[in-house]
Scaffold this motif. Sequence first.
Motif, PDB file in Angstrom:
ATOM      1  N   GLY A  80      -7.611  -1.971 -12.844  1.00 30.87           N
ATOM      2  CA  GLY A  80      -8.643  -3.034 -12.079  1.00 30.87           C
ATOM      3  C   GLY A  80      -7.638  -3.389 -10.964  1.00 30.87           C
ATOM      4  O   GLY A  80      -8.158  -4.656 -10.442  1.00 30.87           O
ATOM      5  N   GLN A  81      -6.753  -2.625 -10.676  1.00 32.43           N
ATOM      6  CA  GLN A  81      -6.038  -3.275  -9.502  1.00 32.43           C
ATOM      7  C   GLN A  81      -5.998  -2.360  -8.076  1.00 32.43           C
ATOM      8  O   GLN A  81      -6.282  -0.997  -8.427  1.00 32.43           O
ATOM      9  CB  GLN A  81      -4.388  -3.473  -9.829  1.00 32.43           C
ATOM     10  CG  GLN A  81      -3.974  -4.574 -10.570  1.00 32.43           C
ATOM     11  CD  GLN A  81      -2.477  -4.725 -10.748  1.00 32.43           C
ATOM     12  OE1 GLN A  81      -1.640  -3.584 -10.792  1.00 32.43           O
ATOM     13  NE2 GLN A  81      -2.145  -5.879 -10.412  1.00 32.43           N
ATOM     14  N   SER A  82      -6.416  -3.032  -7.017  1.00 24.31           N
ATOM     15  CA  SER A  82      -6.324  -2.126  -5.943  1.00 24.31           C
ATOM     16  C   SER A  82      -4.961  -1.604  -5.357  1.00 24.31           C
ATOM     17  O   SER A  82      -3.830  -2.295  -5.748  1.00 24.31           O
ATOM     18  CB  SER A  82      -6.968  -2.506  -4.782  1.00 24.31           C
ATOM     19  OG  SER A  82      -6.294  -3.781  -4.264  1.00 24.31           O
ATOM     20  N   PRO A  83      -4.605  -0.764  -4.341  1.00 25.42           N
ATOM     21  CA  PRO A  83      -3.398  -0.593  -3.855  1.00 25.42           C
ATOM     22  C   PRO A  83      -2.597  -1.804  -3.417  1.00 25.42           C
ATOM     23  O   PRO A  83      -1.367  -1.768  -3.502  1.00 25.42           O
ATOM     24  CB  PRO A  83      -3.314   0.737  -3.026  1.00 25.42           C
ATOM     25  CG  PRO A  83      -4.806   1.360  -3.497  1.00 25.42           C
ATOM     26  CD  PRO A  83      -5.481   0.490  -4.096  1.00 25.42           C
ATOM     27  N   ALA A  84      -3.499  -2.373  -2.804  1.00 21.90           N
ATOM     28  CA  ALA A  84      -3.012  -3.748  -1.950  1.00 21.90           C
ATOM     29  C   ALA A  84      -2.618  -4.811  -2.993  1.00 21.90           C
ATOM     30  O   ALA A  84      -1.481  -5.339  -3.128  1.00 21.90           O
ATOM     31  CB  ALA A  84      -4.082  -4.541  -1.088  1.00 21.90           C
ATOM     32  N   ASP A  85      -3.217  -4.761  -4.358  1.00 16.32           N
ATOM     33  CA  ASP A  85      -2.953  -5.730  -5.366  1.00 16.32           C
ATOM     34  C   ASP A  85      -1.508  -5.090  -5.923  1.00 16.32           C
ATOM     35  O   ASP A  85      -0.604  -6.020  -6.031  1.00 16.32           O
ATOM     36  CB  ASP A  85      -4.013  -5.551  -6.615  1.00 16.32           C
ATOM     37  CG  ASP A  85      -5.108  -6.243  -6.009  1.00 16.32           C
ATOM     38  OD1 ASP A  85      -5.216  -7.259  -5.385  1.00 16.32           O
ATOM     39  OD2 ASP A  85      -6.432  -5.812  -6.640  1.00 16.32           O
TER      40      ASP A  85
END
Length: 282
Positions: free
Chosen positions: A187-192
Motif C-alpha cells: 500500500g506504499q508508493s516509493p515516495a511514501d
Amino acid sequence: MFHNLLVADSGKGHVEEMVRMLRDIPAFSQARLNLLHVVPEQAGERLEEHWRSGAALLAAAVERLGLDPSSVNTILRQGDTKQTVLKVAEELDADLIVMGSRGLGRLQSILANSASQYVFQLSTRPMLLVRDDLYIRHVNRLLVGIDGTGVGDDALRLACSLARDIPGCVLSGVHVSHHDLSPSRDGQSPADRLLQDAVQKARSYGVELRPLHRTGDIGRGICAAAEDTRADLMVIASQDRRPLVARGLVDLDKLLGSSVSDYVRVHAPAPVLLVREPERRG
C-alpha cells in the motif's frame, strides 16, 4: 558543525542579517568569520579610493555585526569578484560560503556577469545564498529536500542538526516526484517509503520531520512547498558534477539547462543552503 565561514559582503542586501541570525545557532556560533570584499579590477586611477572604501565597508560590517575586530578575519582583495571568492574559499578551506544574490535567471546572470551565479555553479563547497529582495525573518521553520541520495542524506542530517539547536523549530521534508507511482502490495508508493525512511532518520537525530509529497517539476515543487510551510531557510542537495579539471570553466550546459538547484536559487522564497556532493580526489 561549521568552523570556517567565508562571507562575501558587497555592502548591500541581507547577508549581514542572515549571518547575525546564524550566529545565534550553536552549529554556527563558534565558527571563524572571514569577511571578504573585492575591489574591482578596473579600478584604474581610483584604486586607492576603492581600497579605502572597501576597508571602511569591512570595518562597518564588523561594527554592525557587533563583533570584536580581533576575532574576525577581514580580507580585502583586488580582482574579479567571482574568481576571487572561489580562490579565497580554497585558501581558507572554508566549509561554507555566504553570498548575496539578486535572484537573476540563468541567461540574465550570464549577461550581467553575476558573481553569485558563477560561484554557485562552480564551487565544490556548501553555499548559502541570500537574495537581496527577501526579508530575513528569524530562522525557526526549515525545509529540506528529500531525494534518497547520499548527498540528500547529508542535507537531511544538516537540517536536523540545525533544527535540533533552534528552540521550537519546525522541520519539514519534501520529496517531489515527476508523477505519482502506483502503490506496491504493502500500500506504499516509493515516495511514501522514501519519506518514511527520512522521518525515521530524523528521529534518530532527535528531530521530528513533517513529510510532504509533491508531484511535477522538482524545482517548482520544492519552492511551492517552501511557500506552503513559510520556510525561513531551505536546505537542498546538489549532485551537479564538479570535476577538478572544470573548476575554472563555466559549464554553460548547466547554466542554461534545467538544474533543479539553479531554479531554486532564482525562485526560492527563502535563503537557500546548498549542500554539495563531496568531491572525489584521485
